[in-house]
Design a protein around this motif. Structure first.
Motif, mmCIF file in Angstrom:
data_model
loop_
_atom_site.group_PDB
_atom_site.id
_atom_site.type_symbol
_atom_site.label_atom_id
_atom_site.label_comp_id
_atom_site.label_asym_id
_atom_site.label_seq_id
_atom_site.Cartn_x
_atom_site.Cartn_y
_atom_site.Cartn_z
ATOM 1 N N GLN A 183 44.585 51.895 36.443
ATOM 2 C CA GLN A 183 44.033 50.792 36.217
ATOM 3 C C GLN A 183 43.483 50.373 37.210
ATOM 4 N N SER A 184 42.266 49.392 37.085
ATOM 5 C CA SER A 184 42.467 48.076 38.156
ATOM 6 C C SER A 184 42.810 47.545 38.022
ATOM 7 N N THR A 185 42.867 46.283 36.362
ATOM 8 C CA THR A 185 43.542 46.093 36.630
ATOM 9 C C THR A 185 44.324 45.619 37.268
ATOM 10 N N GLN A 189 46.135 42.682 40.348
ATOM 11 C CA GLN A 189 46.966 41.638 40.072
ATOM 12 C C GLN A 189 47.702 41.865 40.915
ATOM 13 N N GLU A 213 37.297 43.811 39.969
ATOM 14 C CA GLU A 213 36.940 43.509 38.612
ATOM 15 C C GLU A 213 36.749 43.977 38.117
ATOM 16 N N GLU A 216 37.002 49.562 35.031
ATOM 17 C CA GLU A 216 38.104 49.828 34.331
ATOM 18 C C GLU A 216 39.031 50.808 35.051
ATOM 19 N N SER A 217 39.103 51.650 35.926
ATOM 20 C CA SER A 217 39.791 51.945 36.623
ATOM 21 C C SER A 217 39.441 53.083 38.032
#
Length: 223
Positions: A183-185, A189, A213, A216-217
């Motif tokens: 996951q890119s999030t 982070q 950002e 999604e991935s």
């Protein structure tokens, strides 16, 4: 050989470790001696050295993030060939991280690492220590299961001068070897927290974060 944790810059072993770092790594990758005070005292940052007959012959720094259940390997140093330092550090680090995840009630999800890409930058000699050769290290880490995150990676110089450092890939070692994306999030982070200690971020790094950002991935590719 002993696996010994360092928690203070006043520890004589730390001076030996820092000198070893300066011999092995490019100068922009080595934090100044005095700036190590807070990181070493941070319980979340784990710095261990391999001590052989009183000498620091290897070292590793890593951290575990309980909220994400991931780890980050900051660096691994093999100071001498023929002593089995690499396996020694890797096995002790893995055991320690598994224990930390277990204390958190979980099984470790995976571990980030920045890995030199010698096919992009070829001038890193790493103190002439052959086990540290970036071609060798990349193959070893590939065998361990690390995979490259499929985006162009830069990171801020540890000199905190706002310069962008290239020639590395951000990689991830998933606990599940069948995992094909991340996951890119989580990536964003993690990078924002990891480099929060540096006030000067290069524009290239800021733009990289912005591009991540929008995703999604990110695909995990073989090294």
């Amino acid at each position: 050989m002993e696996y010994t944790r360092i928690t203070s810059i006043s520890d004589p072993l730390f001076k030996k470790m820092h000198n070893l770092m300066k011999e092995i790594f490019p100068k922009e990758e080595v934090l100044e001696f005095d700036l190590w005070k807070e990181p070493l005292e941070d319980p979340g940052i784990r710095v261990f050295v391999a001590v052989n007959e009183g000498d620091v012959v290897g070292a590793t720094e890593y951290r575990y993030y309980p909220d994400w259940n991931i780890a980050m390997t900051d660096f691994t140093i093999i100071g001498k060939p023929g002593l089995g330092i690499g396996p020694f550090l890797a096995q002790h680090r893995e055991k320690d991280l598994k224990n930390l995840a277990q204390e958190n009630g979980k099984t470790l999800y995976g571990m980030f690492a920045e890995i030199y890409n010698p096919y992009v930058v070829e001038n890193h000699e790493f103190g002439g220590v052959k086990p540290m050769d970036p071609y060798v290290r990349r193959e070893v880490l590939s065998h361990l299961g690390y995979k490259k995150l499929n985006f162009t990676y830069v990171h801020p110089s540890w000199n905190n001068d706002g310069e962008a450092v290239i020639g590395l890939d951000l990689c991830f070692l998933p606990t599940n070897p069948q995992q094909t994306e991340l996951q890119s999030t989580l990536i964003v982070q993690f990078l924002q927290r990891y480099y929060s200690v540096l006030s000067e971020k290069p524009e290239e790094w800021v733009h990289m974060i912005q591009r991540l950002e929008d995703l999604e991935s990110v695909e995990l590719l073989p090294l």
